[in-house]
Scaffold this motif. Structure first.
Motif, PDB file in Angstrom:
ATOM      1  N   ALA A   1      38.145  28.760  57.020  1.00 59.94           N
ATOM      2  CA  ALA A   1      38.074  27.554  57.850  1.00 59.94           C
ATOM      3  C   ALA A   1      38.568  27.830  59.262  1.00 59.94           C
ATOM      4  O   ALA A   1      37.959  27.399  60.251  1.00 59.94           O
ATOM      5  CB  ALA A   1      38.888  26.433  57.210  1.00 59.94           C
ATOM      6  N   ALA A   2      39.708  28.562  59.371  1.00 59.52           N
ATOM      7  CA  ALA A   2      40.244  28.868  60.699  1.00 59.52           C
ATOM      8  C   ALA A   2      39.292  29.765  61.485  1.00 59.52           C
ATOM      9  O   ALA A   2      39.089  29.585  62.693  1.00 59.52           O
ATOM     10  CB  ALA A   2      41.608  29.537  60.563  1.00 59.52           C
ATOM     11  N   GLY A   3      38.690  30.742  60.798  1.00 61.88           N
ATOM     12  CA  GLY A   3      37.716  31.597  61.470  1.00 61.88           C
ATOM     13  C   GLY A   3      36.491  30.826  61.931  1.00 61.88           C
ATOM     14  O   GLY A   3      35.940  31.085  63.016  1.00 61.88           O
ATOM     15  N   GLY A   4      36.064  29.859  61.111  1.00 61.03           N
ATOM     16  CA  GLY A   4      34.941  29.027  61.516  1.00 61.03           C
ATOM     17  C   GLY A   4      35.250  28.195  62.745  1.00 61.03           C
ATOM     18  O   GLY A   4      34.404  28.045  63.643  1.00 61.03           O
ATOM     19  N   VAL A   5      36.474  27.657  62.805  1.00 57.13           N
ATOM     20  CA  VAL A   5      36.875  26.880  63.978  1.00 57.13           C
ATOM     21  C   VAL A   5      36.899  27.776  65.214  1.00 57.13           C
ATOM     22  O   VAL A   5      36.397  27.406  66.286  1.00 57.13           O
ATOM     23  CB  VAL A   5      38.247  26.226  63.753  1.00 57.13           C
ATOM     24  CG1 VAL A   5      38.789  25.633  65.052  1.00 57.13           C
ATOM     25  CG2 VAL A   5      38.157  25.157  62.671  1.00 57.13           C
TER      26      VAL A   5
ATOM     27  N   VAL B   1      46.727  29.791  62.927  1.00 54.69           N
ATOM     28  CA  VAL B   1      46.692  29.194  61.589  1.00 54.69           C
ATOM     29  C   VAL B   1      46.253  30.227  60.565  1.00 54.69           C
ATOM     30  O   VAL B   1      46.791  30.305  59.454  1.00 54.69           O
ATOM     31  CB  VAL B   1      45.749  27.978  61.584  1.00 54.69           C
ATOM     32  CG1 VAL B   1      45.470  27.507  60.159  1.00 54.69           C
ATOM     33  CG2 VAL B   1      46.332  26.844  62.407  1.00 54.69           C
ATOM     34  N   SER B   2      45.262  31.050  60.938  1.00 56.76           N
ATOM     35  CA  SER B   2      44.800  32.080  60.011  1.00 56.76           C
ATOM     36  C   SER B   2      45.882  33.105  59.731  1.00 56.76           C
ATOM     37  O   SER B   2      45.992  33.608  58.601  1.00 56.76           O
ATOM     38  CB  SER B   2      43.562  32.768  60.594  1.00 56.76           C
ATOM     39  OG  SER B   2      43.135  33.829  59.761  1.00 56.76           O
ATOM     40  N   ALA B   3      46.712  33.438  60.740  1.00 55.07           N
ATOM     41  CA  ALA B   3      47.728  34.481  60.571  1.00 55.07           C
ATOM     42  C   ALA B   3      49.020  33.949  59.963  1.00 55.07           C
ATOM     43  O   ALA B   3      49.638  34.616  59.112  1.00 55.07           O
ATOM     44  CB  ALA B   3      48.022  35.135  61.916  1.00 55.07           C
ATOM     45  N   TYR B   4      49.467  32.760  60.376  1.00 56.50           N
ATOM     46  CA  TYR B   4      50.789  32.270  59.987  1.00 56.50           C
ATOM     47  C   TYR B   4      50.761  31.005  59.146  1.00 56.50           C
ATOM     48  O   TYR B   4      51.800  30.514  58.729  1.00 56.50           O
ATOM     49  CB  TYR B   4      51.625  31.992  61.243  1.00 56.50           C
ATOM     50  CG  TYR B   4      51.679  33.173  62.186  1.00 56.50           C
ATOM     51  CD1 TYR B   4      52.356  34.356  61.833  1.00 56.50           C
ATOM     52  CD2 TYR B   4      51.034  33.130  63.417  1.00 56.50           C
ATOM     53  CE1 TYR B   4      52.395  35.433  62.693  1.00 56.50           C
ATOM     54  CE2 TYR B   4      51.077  34.209  64.285  1.00 56.50           C
ATOM     55  CZ  TYR B   4      51.755  35.360  63.920  1.00 56.50           C
ATOM     56  OH  TYR B   4      51.777  36.431  64.781  1.00 56.50           O
ATOM     57  N   GLY B   5      49.578  30.451  58.913  1.00 56.76           N
ATOM     58  CA  GLY B   5      49.482  29.241  58.114  1.00 56.76           C
ATOM     59  C   GLY B   5      49.447  29.561  56.630  1.00 56.76           C
ATOM     60  O   GLY B   5      49.778  30.687  56.192  1.00 56.76           O
ATOM     61  N   PRO B   6      49.039  28.600  55.833  1.00 53.73           N
ATOM     62  CA  PRO B   6      48.935  28.827  54.384  1.00 53.73           C
ATOM     63  C   PRO B   6      47.994  29.992  54.087  1.00 53.73           C
ATOM     64  O   PRO B   6      46.960  30.150  54.715  1.00 53.73           O
ATOM     65  CB  PRO B   6      48.358  27.494  53.874  1.00 53.73           C
ATOM     66  CG  PRO B   6      48.729  26.485  54.908  1.00 53.73           C
ATOM     67  CD  PRO B   6      48.698  27.220  56.213  1.00 53.73           C
ATOM     68  N   GLN B   7      48.393  30.777  53.123  1.00 54.08           N
ATOM     69  CA  GLN B   7      47.609  31.951  52.780  1.00 54.08           C
ATOM     70  C   GLN B   7      46.481  31.575  51.831  1.00 54.08           C
ATOM     71  O   GLN B   7      46.571  30.617  51.082  1.00 54.08           O
ATOM     72  CB  GLN B   7      48.509  33.023  52.128  1.00 54.08           C
ATOM     73  CG  GLN B   7      49.633  33.491  53.027  1.00 54.08           C
ATOM     74  CD  GLN B   7      49.124  34.134  54.306  1.00 54.08           C
ATOM     75  OE1 GLN B   7      48.203  34.955  54.274  1.00 54.08           O
ATOM     76  NE2 GLN B   7      49.717  33.753  55.430  1.00 54.08           N
ATOM     77  N   GLY B   8      45.412  32.343  51.919  1.00 54.76           N
ATOM     78  CA  GLY B   8      44.288  32.097  51.025  1.00 54.76           C
ATOM     79  C   GLY B   8      42.968  32.242  51.766  1.00 54.76           C
ATOM     80  O   GLY B   8      42.883  32.049  52.976  1.00 54.76           O
ATOM     81  N   GLU B   9      41.965  32.588  51.000  1.00 55.62           N
ATOM     82  CA  GLU B   9      40.639  32.783  51.592  1.00 55.62           C
ATOM     83  C   GLU B   9      40.058  31.509  52.198  1.00 55.62           C
ATOM     84  O   GLU B   9      39.462  31.556  53.278  1.00 55.62           O
ATOM     85  CB  GLU B   9      39.690  33.327  50.509  1.00 55.62           C
ATOM     86  CG  GLU B   9      38.277  33.614  51.013  1.00 55.62           C
ATOM     87  CD  GLU B   9      38.253  34.707  52.074  1.00 55.62           C
ATOM     88  OE1 GLU B   9      37.314  34.710  52.892  1.00 55.62           O
ATOM     89  OE2 GLU B   9      39.179  35.556  52.075  1.00 55.62           O
ATOM     90  N   PRO B  10      40.217  30.330  51.561  1.00 62.42           N
ATOM     91  CA  PRO B  10      39.668  29.115  52.180  1.00 62.42           C
ATOM     92  C   PRO B  10      40.264  28.821  53.551  1.00 62.42           C
ATOM     93  O   PRO B  10      39.546  28.407  54.467  1.00 62.42           O
ATOM     94  CB  PRO B  10      40.023  28.020  51.174  1.00 62.42           C
ATOM     95  CG  PRO B  10      40.153  28.730  49.880  1.00 62.42           C
ATOM     96  CD  PRO B  10      40.764  30.061  50.227  1.00 62.42           C
TER      97      PRO B  10
ATOM     98  N   GLN C   1      39.361  22.316  53.634  1.00 64.22           N
ATOM     99  CA  GLN C   1      39.852  23.572  53.067  1.00 64.22           C
ATOM    100  C   GLN C   1      41.330  23.807  53.367  1.00 64.22           C
ATOM    101  O   GLN C   1      42.038  24.378  52.542  1.00 64.22           O
ATOM    102  CB  GLN C   1      39.012  24.736  53.596  1.00 64.22           C
ATOM    103  CG  GLN C   1      37.551  24.667  53.161  1.00 64.22           C
ATOM    104  CD  GLN C   1      36.718  25.796  53.730  1.00 64.22           C
ATOM    105  OE1 GLN C   1      37.244  26.748  54.289  1.00 64.22           O
ATOM    106  NE2 GLN C   1      35.396  25.693  53.597  1.00 64.22           N
ATOM    107  N   ILE C   2      41.787  23.409  54.544  1.00 62.26           N
ATOM    108  CA  ILE C   2      43.196  23.604  54.876  1.00 62.26           C
ATOM    109  C   ILE C   2      44.026  22.460  54.322  1.00 62.26           C
ATOM    110  O   ILE C   2      45.080  22.658  53.703  1.00 62.26           O
ATOM    111  CB  ILE C   2      43.390  23.734  56.399  1.00 62.26           C
ATOM    112  CG1 ILE C   2      42.610  24.947  56.919  1.00 62.26           C
ATOM    113  CG2 ILE C   2      44.870  23.848  56.754  1.00 62.26           C
ATOM    114  CD1 ILE C   2      42.670  25.113  58.415  1.00 62.26           C
TER     115      ILE C   2
END
Length: 402
Positions: A115-119, A102-111, A43-44
């Motif tokens: 993925a970051a939340g799952g990790v 990664v969720s806050a400053y990485g590529p934007q988007g729901e996927p 996803q990322i």
């Protein structure tokens, strides 16, 4: 030829519980990679996705290594892996913070957020749960679970999340890691209890042997103690009379000879009673001992009317077979049957606990039984088949009785 299930059946109950515990918690490490690492890569994508997969794989490897060392510590094989637990706690925090970043400053988007939340959730829950596998005090377990759950909220708020979502995630971490931690604590308790039970069973067997030796020693003392004292006194009296030239010295030595022969006869009777086994008593004792060890035992057949030599030989078979069930096997059920067919008596002992020790027919115990049965023209067969270990002894009654 050993079947595919012989490896598992050959293990004792403590070894089975230990193997199951190791496998269960090692599977958590595999789940990390499957549930969190591979979806993050898909996803990322790109270098960032590969980085997340690498961090998850590294965390899973440390978790698996921690499981091995912690279980070894629980089983008494090594010291508590304190440093390794610290490494796992630090790596869990690093991977969790990286996932939030990664969720806050990485590529934007729901996927990417998913993925970051799952990790974050998977690594935190499994990491904290496996961490508690190596903790001794309950308060340390509570501190680890509560600490990671409470610490997740400030990090989420710092990355721009709202207070309510941060509290929700903190509650999820608390519930998930708490459940895995409870599983770890219960597994440690169960594993220790099973090993302690196995040690208690071995201790009981050793005490039974020691009690039998003491009984035999008491019997010998009772037989020989008085007679040896009389022999010593009469021998001293005979010496004194002989020095004085008295004819009574010969009478005293004749009495010493008589007492010595009587003592010899009594010792033979004690040893004979010790070495002979009564089949009915052995069957009753086997049922009681196996029941005390949690093994269901069924006894069928009649022993009345059998010659003493047959009962003694078959009684030793029952005793040795029962000892093997307690020491070497992992049985839950045992059956003993005595049946007569024409001029032969057949004793069969079966149990569903098969181990690597009991599947070998060259042990000294079975060899001794074959020698005893050979003295009464009997035979002994022992072996495992389809998960059942069977001992069959046959003795010809007519030949012995004659």
């Amino acid at each position: 030829m050993r079947g595919p299930g012989s490896w598992w059946r050959g293990k004792s109950t403590p070894a089975k519980v230990e193997t199951y515990t190791r496998g269960s918690f090692h599977f958590f490490a595999v789940m990390e990679v499957t549930v969190a690492g591979l979806p993050a890569l898909a996803q990322i994508g790109g270098a960032l996705g590969a980085l997340m997969l690498g961090l998850v794989c590294a965390h899973a490897a440390v978790c698996a290594f921690t499981v091995s060392r912690a279980v070894d510590w629980v089983c008494g094989g090594r010291e508590q892996p304190v440093r390794l637990l610290g490494v796992l706690a630090a790596l869990t925090a690093v991977v969790g913070v990286t996932a939030l970043a990664v969720s806050a400053y990485g590529p934007q988007g729901e996927p990417v957020d998913s993925a970051a939340g799952g990790v974050f959730g998977t690594v935190t829950v499994f990491g904290v749960g496996i961490l508690t596998l190596g903790l001794r005090e309950r308060r340390h377990v509570y501190a680890a679970v509560a600490g990671f759950a409470a610490g997740s909220a400030p990090f989420m708020i710092a990355t721009g999340e709202g207070v309510l979502p941060a509290l929700v995630v903190s509650g999820i971490v608390l519930a998930g890691s708490g459940f895995v931690a409870f599983t770890a604590v219960f597994s440690v308790w169960l594993l220790r209890a099973v090993y302690e039970l196995d040690e208690a069973r071995e201790t009981r067997a050793r005490l039974a042997v020691a009690e039998e030796r003491l009984r035999f020693g008491r019997d010998l003392h009772d037989v020989l103690g008085r007679n040896l004292a009389v022999i010593a006194l009469k021998s001293e009296l005979a010496v004194q009379l002989a020095r004085r030239g008295r004819p009574e010295a010969e009478e005293q030595m004749i009495e010493v000879q008589r007492i010595a022969q009587e003592s010899q006869r009594e010792v033979r009777e004690v040893v004979r009673g010790y070495r002979e086994a009564d089949l009915g008593a052995e069957l009753s004792g086997a049922r009681g001992v196996l029941a005390a060890a949690g093994i269901s035992c069924e006894v069928s057949g009649l022993v009345a009317g059998l010659p003493d030599e047959v009962q003694s030989a078959l009684g030793w078979v029952v005793r040795e077979a029962t000892t093997n069930v307690l020491r070497h096997g992992n049985a839950e059920r045992c059956t003993v049957s005595v049946r007569q067919r024409e001029d032969r008596v057949i004793l069969t002992v079966e149990n569903d606990g098969v181990s690597d020790v009991t599947t070998t027919s060259g042990g000294s115990g079975l060899a001794g039984l074959r020698e005893r049965l050979a003295a009464v023209a009997g035979t002994l067969e022992a072996g495992a088949e389809e998960g059942v270990f069977r001992v069959v002894a046959e003795v010809p009654v007519a030949r012995v009785a004659a």
